[in-house]
Design a protein around this motif. Structure first.
Motif, PDB file in Angstrom:
ATOM      1  N   ALA A  51       0.815  -1.213   0.000  1.00 42.95           N
ATOM      2  CA  ALA A  51       0.000   0.000   0.000  1.00 42.95           C
ATOM      3  C   ALA A  51       0.849   1.264   0.000  1.00 42.95           C
ATOM      4  CB  ALA A  51      -0.939   0.002   1.204  1.00 42.95           C
ATOM      5  N   GLY A  52       2.058   1.155   0.545  1.00 42.55           N
ATOM      6  CA  GLY A  52       2.942   2.310   0.607  1.00 42.55           C
ATOM      7  C   GLY A  52       3.803   2.505  -0.618  1.00 42.55           C
ATOM      8  N   ALA A  53       3.692   1.628  -1.603  1.00 41.34           N
ATOM      9  CA  ALA A  53       4.498   1.737  -2.828  1.00 41.34           C
ATOM     10  C   ALA A  53       3.566   1.628  -4.024  1.00 41.34           C
ATOM     11  CB  ALA A  53       5.555   0.632  -2.878  1.00 41.34           C
ATOM     12  N   GLN A  54       3.354   2.727  -4.706  1.00 40.33           N
ATOM     13  CA  GLN A  54       2.386   2.794  -5.797  1.00 40.33           C
ATOM     14  C   GLN A  54       2.635   1.723  -6.853  1.00 40.33           C
ATOM     15  OE1 GLN A  54       2.258   6.588  -7.715  1.00 40.33           O
ATOM     16  NE2 GLN A  54       0.391   6.157  -8.866  1.00 40.33           N
ATOM     17  N   GLY A  55       1.547   1.081  -7.261  1.00 45.06           N
ATOM     18  CA  GLY A  55       1.639   0.076  -8.317  1.00 45.06           C
ATOM     19  C   GLY A  55       2.044  -1.302  -7.855  1.00 45.06           C
ATOM     20  N   THR A  56       2.273  -1.480  -6.554  1.00 43.67           N
ATOM     21  CA  THR A  56       2.727  -2.771  -6.030  1.00 43.67           C
ATOM     22  C   THR A  56       1.546  -3.682  -5.728  1.00 43.67           C
ATOM     23  OG1 THR A  56       4.664  -1.737  -5.019  1.00 43.67           O
ATOM     24  CG2 THR A  56       4.049  -3.910  -4.208  1.00 43.67           C
ATOM     25  N   THR A  57       1.683  -4.953  -6.069  1.00 43.12           N
ATOM     26  CA  THR A  57       0.674  -5.952  -5.745  1.00 43.12           C
ATOM     27  C   THR A  57       1.322  -7.067  -4.934  1.00 43.12           C
ATOM     28  OG1 THR A  57       1.073  -7.091  -7.846  1.00 43.12           O
ATOM     29  CG2 THR A  57      -0.730  -5.488  -7.783  1.00 43.12           C
ATOM     30  N   VAL A  58       0.486  -7.867  -4.289  1.00 40.59           N
ATOM     31  CA  VAL A  58       0.971  -8.973  -3.465  1.00 40.59           C
ATOM     32  C   VAL A  58       0.257 -10.239  -3.890  1.00 40.59           C
ATOM     33  CG1 VAL A  58       1.365  -9.838  -1.133  1.00 40.59           C
ATOM     34  CG2 VAL A  58       1.220  -7.377  -1.536  1.00 40.59           C
ATOM     35  N   SER A  59       0.997 -11.302  -4.127  1.00 37.69           N
ATOM     36  CA  SER A  59       0.380 -12.588  -4.457  1.00 37.69           C
ATOM     37  C   SER A  59      -0.010 -13.305  -3.176  1.00 37.69           C
ATOM     38  CB  SER A  59       1.357 -13.456  -5.260  1.00 37.69           C
ATOM     39  OG  SER A  59       2.289 -14.099  -4.399  1.00 37.69           O
ATOM     40  N   ARG A  60      -0.738 -14.384  -3.322  1.00 36.50           N
ATOM     41  CA  ARG A  60      -1.026 -15.202  -2.149  1.00 36.50           C
ATOM     42  C   ARG A  60       0.208 -16.012  -1.787  1.00 36.50           C
ATOM     43  NH1 ARG A  60      -2.496 -20.640  -2.518  1.00 36.50           N
ATOM     44  NH2 ARG A  60      -2.905 -21.531  -4.575  1.00 36.50           N
ATOM     45  N   ALA A  61       0.185 -16.612  -0.617  1.00 32.80           N
ATOM     46  CA  ALA A  61       1.303 -17.426  -0.146  1.00 32.80           C
ATOM     47  C   ALA A  61       1.497 -18.652  -1.041  1.00 32.80           C
ATOM     48  CB  ALA A  61       1.056 -17.850   1.298  1.00 32.80           C
ATOM     49  N   LEU A  62       2.595 -19.352  -0.849  1.00 31.72           N
ATOM     50  CA  LEU A  62       2.913 -20.511  -1.693  1.00 31.72           C
ATOM     51  C   LEU A  62       1.983 -21.684  -1.433  1.00 31.72           C
ATOM     52  CD1 LEU A  62       6.828 -20.531  -1.600  1.00 31.72           C
ATOM     53  CD2 LEU A  62       5.273 -19.179  -3.030  1.00 31.72           C
ATOM     54  N   GLY A  63       1.468 -21.784  -0.224  1.00 33.31           N
ATOM     55  CA  GLY A  63       0.578 -22.889   0.084  1.00 33.31           C
ATOM     56  C   GLY A  63      -0.809 -22.407   0.452  1.00 33.31           C
ATOM     57  N   PRO A  64      -1.770 -23.338   0.465  1.00 35.26           N
ATOM     58  CA  PRO A  64      -1.652 -24.763   0.146  1.00 35.26           C
ATOM     59  C   PRO A  64      -1.477 -24.989  -1.356  1.00 35.26           C
ATOM     60  CG  PRO A  64      -3.685 -24.271   1.381  1.00 35.26           C
ATOM     61  CD  PRO A  64      -3.132 -22.989   0.908  1.00 35.26           C
ATOM     62  N   ASP A  65      -0.763 -26.060  -1.702  1.00 30.93           N
ATOM     63  CA  ASP A  65      -0.552 -26.420  -3.095  1.00 30.93           C
ATOM     64  C   ASP A  65      -0.120 -27.882  -3.140  1.00 30.93           C
ATOM     65  OD1 ASP A  65       0.994 -26.694  -5.739  1.00 30.93           O
ATOM     66  OD2 ASP A  65       0.236 -24.643  -5.902  1.00 30.93           O
ATOM     67  N   ALA A  66      -0.721 -28.638  -4.047  1.00 34.86           N
ATOM     68  CA  ALA A  66      -0.411 -30.070  -4.139  1.00 34.86           C
ATOM     69  C   ALA A  66       1.053 -30.314  -4.474  1.00 34.86           C
ATOM     70  CB  ALA A  66      -1.305 -30.729  -5.183  1.00 34.86           C
ATOM     71  N   ARG A  67       1.691 -29.364  -5.151  1.00 36.25           N
ATOM     72  CA  ARG A  67       3.114 -29.535  -5.489  1.00 36.25           C
ATOM     73  C   ARG A  67       3.994 -29.480  -4.252  1.00 36.25           C
ATOM     74  NH1 ARG A  67       2.718 -25.120 -10.190  1.00 36.25           N
ATOM     75  NH2 ARG A  67       1.272 -24.355  -8.593  1.00 36.25           N
ATOM     76  N   LEU A  68       3.564 -28.748  -3.233  1.00 38.31           N
ATOM     77  CA  LEU A  68       4.307 -28.765  -1.976  1.00 38.31           C
ATOM     78  C   LEU A  68       4.220 -30.143  -1.325  1.00 38.31           C
ATOM     79  CD1 LEU A  68       3.249 -25.308  -0.488  1.00 38.31           C
ATOM     80  CD2 LEU A  68       5.411 -25.890  -1.607  1.00 38.31           C
ATOM     81  N   ALA A  69       3.073 -30.785  -1.459  1.00 38.40           N
ATOM     82  CA  ALA A  69       2.932 -32.150  -0.949  1.00 38.40           C
ATOM     83  C   ALA A  69       3.877 -33.097  -1.669  1.00 38.40           C
ATOM     84  CB  ALA A  69       1.489 -32.622  -1.096  1.00 38.40           C
ATOM     85  N   ASP A  70       4.115 -32.863  -2.960  1.00 43.91           N
ATOM     86  CA  ASP A  70       5.074 -33.682  -3.703  1.00 43.91           C
ATOM     87  C   ASP A  70       6.467 -33.576  -3.090  1.00 43.91           C
ATOM     88  OD1 ASP A  70       3.074 -34.409  -5.481  1.00 43.91           O
ATOM     89  OD2 ASP A  70       3.631 -32.910  -6.982  1.00 43.91           O
ATOM     90  N   VAL A  71       6.859 -32.356  -2.727  1.00 44.80           N
ATOM     91  CA  VAL A  71       8.193 -32.157  -2.133  1.00 44.80           C
ATOM     92  C   VAL A  71       8.251 -32.773  -0.737  1.00 44.80           C
ATOM     93  CG1 VAL A  71       9.953 -30.472  -1.487  1.00 44.80           C
ATOM     94  CG2 VAL A  71       8.498 -30.041  -3.476  1.00 44.80           C
ATOM     95  N   LEU A  72       7.191 -32.594   0.048  1.00 41.64           N
ATOM     96  CA  LEU A  72       7.159 -33.208   1.373  1.00 41.64           C
ATOM     97  C   LEU A  72       7.252 -34.730   1.273  1.00 41.64           C
ATOM     98  CD1 LEU A  72       4.345 -31.104   3.095  1.00 41.64           C
ATOM     99  CD2 LEU A  72       6.802 -30.993   3.562  1.00 41.64           C
ATOM    100  N   ALA A  73       6.567 -35.306   0.295  1.00 42.70           N
ATOM    101  CA  ALA A  73       6.624 -36.762   0.105  1.00 42.70           C
ATOM    102  C   ALA A  73       8.038 -37.204  -0.245  1.00 42.70           C
ATOM    103  CB  ALA A  73       5.642 -37.180  -0.986  1.00 42.70           C
ATOM    104  N   LEU A  74       8.726 -36.407  -1.061  1.00 42.34           N
ATOM    105  CA  LEU A  74      10.116 -36.727  -1.391  1.00 42.34           C
ATOM    106  C   LEU A  74      10.994 -36.704  -0.150  1.00 42.34           C
ATOM    107  CD1 LEU A  74      12.468 -37.166  -3.368  1.00 42.34           C
ATOM    108  CD2 LEU A  74      12.543 -34.671  -3.677  1.00 42.34           C
TER     109      LEU A  74
END
Length: 259
Positions: free
Chosen positions: A105-128
């Motif tokens: 909010a303090g930097a014009q034009g800046t956006t924020v994505s959501r966090a990395l999880g939850p995501d099934a690909r993270l489960a793939d790494v945890l399984a590894l």
């Protein structure tokens, strides 16, 4: 004919006007929590470098919400046009809802994505990581999360436990290092008790207590998980000396690309 440099995307010729000036590329601000662990710092930096290498022409800047410098506002001050913050965090929480939102909010034009999880690909790494740790059929699996006072963050961790359960074909219990219940210590103690007295019936004994470390990298929380009374503790998602998982790079870039 085209031109590129470190801060600009390729330009192209236009049939009517000829040369089109290059357009400044955006900046991916990779915002991690920060850690005092040199090993953890190297692990996170390796992820940032892997993201940078995977997307030539995109500027990738490392920033931190706590412990380390530079902080996110400092990085945004020199980020140029259209910066997008990608939290290198595994679930929703105070840092995503407040710290990063306020920085954007303090930097014009800046956006924020959501966090990395939850995501099934993270489960793939945890399984590894569980496979590397020697997971066996019949083992009891507890997934250790950092924990949060944010209800959505806690729900995110339970979602990840379900995704990991689907991946490895056995029940996975979510537990927390801080701020939420059950604690990792409590979950491990209950599982050890089940192992001693039998699970469901005397004829079906519970297996070893195995903890899946749902943390980004080595650090204070990972050390607490490793110090639990579990029989086996798997490594976190990022392990120095091992390749950065492709899945993590893909998720970070996908979060950057998503509107």
């Amino acid at each position: 004919m085209s031109r590129t440099d470190a801060n600009h995307s390729p330009a192209s010729n236009d049939a009517w006007t000829g040369w089109i000036p290059p357009v400044e590329a955006g900046t991916l601000v990779a915002a991690s929590h920060g850690t005092g662990s040199p090993v953890g710092q190297r692990a996170i930096r390796a992820l940032v470098q892997a993201v940078d290498a995977a997307r030539p022409g995109l500027r990738v800047a490392e920033a931190f919400v706590d412990v380390q410098a530079p902080d996110v506002p400092a990085v945004l001050s020199g980020a140029g046009l259209r910066p997008r913050i990608v939290p290198l965090l595994l679930s929703t929480g105070y840092h995503t809802r407040h710290d990063l939102a306020e920085a954007a909010a303090g930097a014009q034009g800046t956006t924020v994505s959501r966090a990395l999880g939850p995501d099934a690909r993270l489960a793939d790494v945890l399984a590894l990581r569980l496979k590397e740790a020697g997971l066996r059929k019949g083992d009891q699996v507890i997934m250790a999360c950092a924990g949060s006072t944010d209800a959505q963050g806690v729900a995110d961790c339970h979602t990840m436990a379900k995704l990991l359960s689907q991946k490895i074909g056995t029940k996975v219990e979510a537990a927390f290092v801080s701020a939420a219940e059950p604690s990792v210590e409590t979950a491990v103690a209950r599982a050890q008790e089940r192992k001693q007295r039998g699970w469901f019936s005397p004829r079906r004994r519970a297996g070893r207590v195995v903890v899946s470390t749902f943390l980004m990298a080595p650090g204070h929380f990972a050390a607490r998980v490793a110090g639990s009374d579990a029989d086996v503790v798997a490594q976190p998602l990022l392990v120095p000396g091992l390749p950065v998982p492709d899945e993590l790079v893909e998720i970070v870039l996908e979060r950057y690309d998503q509107p």
